[in-house]
Write an enzyme that holds these catalytic residues in place. Structure first.
Site, PDB file in Angstrom:
ATOM      1  N   HIS A 133      42.060  54.088  45.311  1.00 12.58           N
ATOM      2  CA  HIS A 133      41.856  53.460  46.617  1.00 12.58           C
ATOM      3  C   HIS A 133      41.680  54.175  47.620  1.00 12.58           C
ATOM      4  CE1 HIS A 133      42.938  49.789  49.177  1.00 12.58           C
ATOM      5  NE2 HIS A 133      43.429  50.676  49.978  1.00 12.58           N
ATOM      6  N   HIS A 186      33.887  50.433  47.317  1.00 15.29           N
ATOM      7  CA  HIS A 186      33.130  49.368  46.399  1.00 15.29           C
ATOM      8  C   HIS A 186      31.756  48.861  47.094  1.00 15.29           C
ATOM      9  CE1 HIS A 186      34.585  46.455  49.295  1.00 15.29           C
ATOM     10  NE2 HIS A 186      34.032  45.630  48.920  1.00 15.29           N
TER      11      HIS A 186
END
Length: 357
Positions: A133, A186
């Site tokens: 992350h 992403h």
């Protein structure tokens, strides 16, 4: 590359991409979700001829959750996310809040002459670049970035087989200044049920140029930039990177394979490996311009799925709204109202800064 396909709890498809020799089994999604249901409608603007997508269900999409509630992280410690596995390398899955959907129905059809509409029969996917992350694409290794390229190519091939899809568009938005709603590294892929305006305009120019000159427009642009030299950042045997002569954005960088291919699936191993190295270098140069990481949009321009493929030349257009330290360019009156772009800087000066970054 190993490819593993699964199904999420609401029926959406998910695909894991792993490096060769690290195959996995699809993991069941234990969440109690209702069946995926979304609809979108394409409405034709009678003034411009552009298709506009109406997808009101997207108003409820997730917006900037805290890190411990990120839906793109792996499912761990009893918390179930969009990815039902404890770890992953690269994952692609159908967007829960898509702009286009294969489930849009015939009730979306309108045809009374002036006002026309049809179902938005396409598909939207999320591509997670890594399970970490707290990193970004810039933080990937060349091997990790190469796997992302392989995933983009595979998704382009698969989505292009859908009968209603005319154009496959992989892209990444990075930074809150761009409008990112999830901080996890992403990108997305839009499988359009029409040829979007930027691609249509570039390809129409290329076709007209070929008819007049008998040569490929994109190839001639590459040669012209190579001769000028002042805007070229990097050139290898496989890729050339430059700031375009008529750059619109405060930061605009284009990456072209030196050997013409029409789309991502046509890239060979040498081109894919070299792109990973070159792209990471370019991103790190962008991040070296200012004290904070550079927000950007990375847009793959490639051939449509069926028509207007003859003159296409795959390339990546990397764009940023950052115009100075702590300042961004807003697309206000001239750009938004008239489409008349004004660039406050010279591409040649920015190219020199990036070469030195």
């Amino acid at each position: 590359m190993e490819r593993t396909t699964g199904t999420l709890a609401d029926g959406r498809e998910i695909v894991w991409y792993d490096r060769a020799g690290t195959a996995r089994r699809p993991t069941p999604d234990p969440r109690d979700l209702p069946p995926a249901a979304s609809s979108s409608q394409l409405r034709l603007d009678p003034l411009t001829g552009d298709w506009v997508t109406v997808a009101s269900h997207r108003q409820t999409r997730t917006y900037l959750p805290p890190a411990d509630e990120c839906p793109l992280c792996p499912s761990r410690d009893g918390r179930h996310t969009e990815i039902p596995s404890a770890d992953y390398q690269v994952v692609a899955f159908e967007n829960r809040f898509p702009s286009f959907s294969l489930g849009s129905g015939a009730d979306q059809v309108v045809d009374d002459g002036l006002f026309q509409a049809r179902p938005g029969l396409g598909r939207c996917e999320v591509v997670c670049f890594t399970s970490d992350h707290d990193t970004s694409f810039t933080g990937l290794t060349p091997q990790q970035a190469r796997l992302v390229v392989d995933a983009w190519a595979d998704r382009t091939r698969e989505l292009g087989r859908i009968g209603s899809v005319d154009y496959v568009f992989p892209f990444e938005n990075r930074g809150v200044e761009i409008g990112v709603t999830l901080q996890h590294p992403h990108g997305q892929i839009y499988a359009y049920p029409y040829l979007p305006p930027v691609a249509a305009r570039e390809l129409a120019r290329a076709e007209a140029y070929a008819a007049e000159h008998g040569r490929n427009l994109f190839g001639d642009i590459i040669e012209a930039e190579r001769r000028a030299g002042t805007r070229v950042l990097v050139e290898t045997d496989e890729w050339i990177v430059f700031l375009p002569y008529a750059a619109r954005w405060p930061i605009e960088v284009h990456l072209y394979p030196t050997r013409r291919v029409r789309d991502l699936p046509e890239l060979d191993d040498a081109q894919r490996d070299d792109f990973a190295r070159v792209y990471l270098d370019v991103l790190r140069r962008l991040d070296g311009l200012y004290s904070q990481p550079t927000p950007y949009i990375a847009s793959w321009q490639q051939a449509p799925t069926r028509q207007h493929r003859e003159e296409a030349w795959l390339h990546l257009e990397l764009l940023s709204v950052r115009r100075a330290e702590g300042k961004v360019k807003f697309l206000a009156g001239s750009e938004s109202g008239q489409g008349g772009w004004v660039n406050d800087g010279e591409p040649e000066q920015l190219a020199e800064r990036l070469r030195s970054a």
